[in-house]
Enzyme design. Structure first.
Site, PDB file in Angstrom:
ATOM      1  N   ASP A   1      -9.248   2.033   8.737  1.00 55.37           N
ATOM      2  CA  ASP A   1      -9.261   3.260   7.942  1.00 55.37           C
ATOM      3  C   ASP A   1     -10.194   4.293   8.559  1.00 55.37           C
ATOM      4  O   ASP A   1      -9.859   5.469   8.688  1.00 55.37           O
ATOM      5  CB  ASP A   1      -9.748   2.973   6.511  1.00 55.37           C
ATOM      6  CG  ASP A   1      -8.732   2.184   5.700  1.00 55.37           C
ATOM      7  OD1 ASP A   1      -7.552   2.154   6.090  1.00 55.37           O
ATOM      8  OD2 ASP A   1      -9.141   1.598   4.679  1.00 55.37           O
TER       9      ASP A   1
ATOM     10  N   GLU B   1       0.841  -1.184   0.000  1.00 54.73           N
ATOM     11  CA  GLU B   1       0.000   0.000   0.000  1.00 54.73           C
ATOM     12  C   GLU B   1       0.882   1.240   0.000  1.00 54.73           C
ATOM     13  O   GLU B   1       2.005   1.200   0.469  1.00 54.73           O
ATOM     14  CB  GLU B   1      -0.857   0.049   1.271  1.00 54.73           C
ATOM     15  CG  GLU B   1      -1.857  -1.078   1.376  1.00 54.73           C
ATOM     16  CD  GLU B   1      -2.787  -0.895   2.580  1.00 54.73           C
ATOM     17  OE1 GLU B   1      -2.863   0.231   3.120  1.00 54.73           O
ATOM     18  OE2 GLU B   1      -3.426  -1.875   2.968  1.00 54.73           O
TER      19      GLU B   1
ATOM     20  N   HIS C   1      -4.850   6.538   0.165  1.00 53.72           N
ATOM     21  CA  HIS C   1      -4.040   5.327   0.238  1.00 53.72           C
ATOM     22  C   HIS C   1      -4.585   4.284  -0.726  1.00 53.72           C
ATOM     23  O   HIS C   1      -5.713   4.374  -1.185  1.00 53.72           O
ATOM     24  CB  HIS C   1      -3.914   4.798   1.672  1.00 53.72           C
ATOM     25  CG  HIS C   1      -5.147   4.137   2.233  1.00 53.72           C
ATOM     26  ND1 HIS C   1      -6.212   4.833   2.731  1.00 53.72           N
ATOM     27  CD2 HIS C   1      -5.457   2.826   2.389  1.00 53.72           C
ATOM     28  CE1 HIS C   1      -7.128   3.983   3.182  1.00 53.72           C
ATOM     29  NE2 HIS C   1      -6.701   2.762   2.977  1.00 53.72           N
TER      30      HIS C   1
ATOM     31  N   HIS D   1      -5.345   0.263  -1.834  1.00 55.54           N
ATOM     32  CA  HIS D   1      -5.641  -1.081  -1.354  1.00 55.54           C
ATOM     33  C   HIS D   1      -5.098  -2.066  -2.372  1.00 55.54           C
ATOM     34  O   HIS D   1      -5.391  -1.929  -3.554  1.00 55.54           O
ATOM     35  CB  HIS D   1      -7.158  -1.290  -1.211  1.00 55.54           C
ATOM     36  CG  HIS D   1      -7.720  -0.737   0.062  1.00 55.54           C
ATOM     37  ND1 HIS D   1      -9.071  -0.740   0.331  1.00 55.54           N
ATOM     38  CD2 HIS D   1      -7.111  -0.190   1.139  1.00 55.54           C
ATOM     39  CE1 HIS D   1      -9.257  -0.203   1.542  1.00 55.54           C
ATOM     40  NE2 HIS D   1      -8.088   0.150   2.035  1.00 55.54           N
TER      41      HIS D   1
END
Ligand SMILES: [Zn+2]
Length: 135
Positions: free
Chosen positions: A90, A31, A77, A79
């Site tokens: 999150d 990630e 971010h 995944h």
């Protein structure tokens, strides 16, 4: 406490989305995490946090060290899977920081991302500079 831009983001630049997706792809299967900078209501820039490649969790926690005048809208971010929905972890981070959070998913194509508010509800971001005809 981080000062947020007074004008909330309503849009993001196409090239910024493309950059986010590109970095997501390069980081895969790890990630990546970064922060979204906002100028006059438009997300124009992402700032990658050093050492984020090995995992987003620790990286996002480092956000507290940012200068207080930073025009931060939220986080981004990737995944390394096929869900662009926020995980429970999150959501905990979203609640602490910013008001818009972008998550990308495999295979990081143009539509492989979503924006969320801090409660995990979809957040509408207009994409500026969208070409209508190209694939
Ligand atoms: Zn996540």
């Amino acid at each position: 406490m981080i000062a947020l831009d007074r004008k909330r983001a309503y849009a993001i630049k196409r090239e910024t989305v493309d950059l986010i997706l590109e970095v997501s792809k390069e980081s895969f299967p790890n990630e990546f995490a970064g922060i979204l900078r906002c100028e006059k209501g438009v997300i124009t820039e992402i700032m990658l946090l050093p050492g984020t490649i090995s995992g987003s969790r620790s990286a996002l926690l480092r956000l507290h060290m940012l200068p207080i005048d930073y025009t931060v809208a939220g986080t981004v971010h990737s995944h390394p899977g096929e869900s662009d929905h926020p995980s429970r972890g999150d959501l905990q981070l979203f609640g602490k920081f910013g008001y818009v959070h972008i998550i990308t998913k495999v295979p990081y194509g143009r539509n492989c991302w979503k924006a969320w508010d801090l409660d995990g509800n979809p957040y509408h971001l207009e994409v500026l500079g969208e070409e209508s005809t190209s694939s």
